[in-house]
Design an enzyme around this catalytic site. Sequence first.
Site, PDB file in Angstrom:
ATOM      1  CB  THR A 184      -0.920   0.018   1.230  1.00 24.40           C
ATOM      2  OG1 THR A 184      -0.107   0.074   2.412  1.00 24.40           O
ATOM      3  CG2 THR A 184      -1.782  -1.241   1.273  1.00 24.40           C
ATOM      4  CE  LYS A 435     -21.393  13.373  14.751  1.00 27.21           C
ATOM      5  NZ  LYS A 435     -21.417  12.152  15.601  1.00 27.21           N
ATOM      6  CD1 TRP A 440     -22.937  11.635   9.918  1.00 31.47           C
ATOM      7  CD2 TRP A 440     -20.764  12.065  10.114  1.00 31.47           C
ATOM      8  NE1 TRP A 440     -22.475  10.887  10.971  1.00 31.47           N
ATOM      9  CE2 TRP A 440     -21.127  11.135  11.120  1.00 31.47           C
ATOM     10  CE3 TRP A 440     -19.438  12.486  10.052  1.00 31.47           C
ATOM     11  CZ2 TRP A 440     -20.221  10.611  12.028  1.00 31.47           C
ATOM     12  CZ3 TRP A 440     -18.527  11.967  10.963  1.00 31.47           C
ATOM     13  CH2 TRP A 440     -18.924  11.045  11.934  1.00 31.47           C
TER      14      TRP A 440
END
Length: 543
Positions: A184, A435, A440
């Site tokens: 990754t 948030k 959200w």
Amino acid sequence: MITSTMMDDLPLTVTQLFRHGSRVHAEREVVTWLGDASRRVTFAETADRTQRLAAGLASLGVQPGDVVGTFMWNNQEHVEAYFAVPCMGAVLHTLNIRLSADQLDYVIRDGGDRVILVDGSLIGLLAQAGDALRTVEHVVVVGEGDVSLLDRPVIRYDDLLRDPPSGFAWPHVEESAASMLCHTSGTTGSPKGVAYSHRSQWTHAMGAAAGGLHVSEGDRSLIVVPQFHANAWGLIYICWAMGSDILQPGPFLQPEPLVRFIEAEQPNFSAAVPTVWNGVLQLGRQTDIDLSSLQRVVVGGAAVPRSMVLAFDIDHGVKIVQGWGMTEMSPLGTLSIPPASAADDPETQANWRAKTGRLVPGVELRIVDGGIEQPWDGQSVGEVQVRGPWIARRYHNVDDPEKFTEDGWLRTGDVGLVEPNGFMQVVDRTKDVIKSGGEWISSVDLENAIIGHPEVVEATVIGIPDDKWTERPLACVVLTPHAFTTPSDLQQYLADKVAKWWIPERWTFIEEVPKTSVGKYDKKLLRAQHREGSLAIQGPADG
């Protein structure tokens, strides 16, 4: 009662894909761009060189299970390594050329690379790996470069291929054996290794082809996505097996040389991250470019703005298809191909193509919130979890129980919803959701809205502390040259495009959005710059 079948149990391997493409599509080509001209070889010639490479590596002592690294651009030799190493039973380790020196050192050690193939132009970068290179037995240099930087003996790639005879005898390889190792990008800690099996690469190639890539014999596929990033999205194996010419840009990834390659070789299919195509789009707004050969382009690695989808369609006649996935998924999970029932006008098509995409066959997906699986109703939101034959269930050398559930699902870290017809929409990364006042805000949707402004080249959004609302969005924007757009202008532009309370009060205009090693926006760096006070913010004082 039938307790067994009469079917052959021929292993699903990279070797099987290699043999098929070599014989059935022998006259197709691998084309490498040199900046002002191309060099080309047929699949048959590539197959011969691939067998010679395998024999050469065997002469260096490489055996089944050994790890061979590549530190290379997208080019002919990298295609040869993609087949030679797995087919001889060894493991191909694609090293990310954009990792930091410390990360590169770590990745080489973690993989246990015995041999590394390096492009001559990248020797200086590889040399920065430091002590890890002392554990590597052989370094093979492709092309010209300053080998003295490595301070060790090297082997020339052409010499390695010169002596061995063609016709290397491929060993029997089990489909469960490791074929490739890919790490990754390491944006949230040390890179993690994902070891792909032969079976995973075979099934991914077939699933992606059946799921909507539609790469076939006679196509000319420009593979801009790096071969060191998630196996170039499987496109080397897909194109080889399906008979598409493989067009490789080498190090020429900037808009101008990339467009010259497109104009010279006339690909009809391509794949790259959004930042690459955004650069091409901006170039097309400054000068005449010819993209008429391109029919469809897969864009992945980050959300694709609807404005980009629409601009490519209207200005250049290019159909953008958004793909979604991750290294742990080999990487494909969805493709945003509009359903047959969708109207054919550009606006409707753009709405569908800007979605995250529809599940491809072979991938199972669920949405989970608070431990409860949510319905596919287009409204219920939760973490996206996946499983399937080409999806990892653990990392190489690392235990990460937070990433994999006890019942066998991969936690992607994306937050999304799914429509009844299997179309998914990612609304944010779990670490990027903002948030504000208990509600959200999707940074993805907000970014896509901002970048639709005609004077915005790039835009990303991060959450920053706020005394009243706990957290509010900070918009980081790159404007076109000589633009005089103000935060007030952008706020007015957003007024009818997002919820009023989503609109940022704070803005910063920057020269370029920082990128990760695979071309994604680096929000972690922007957050650090904000904490350090190095971003010039227009708007209320921070809370």
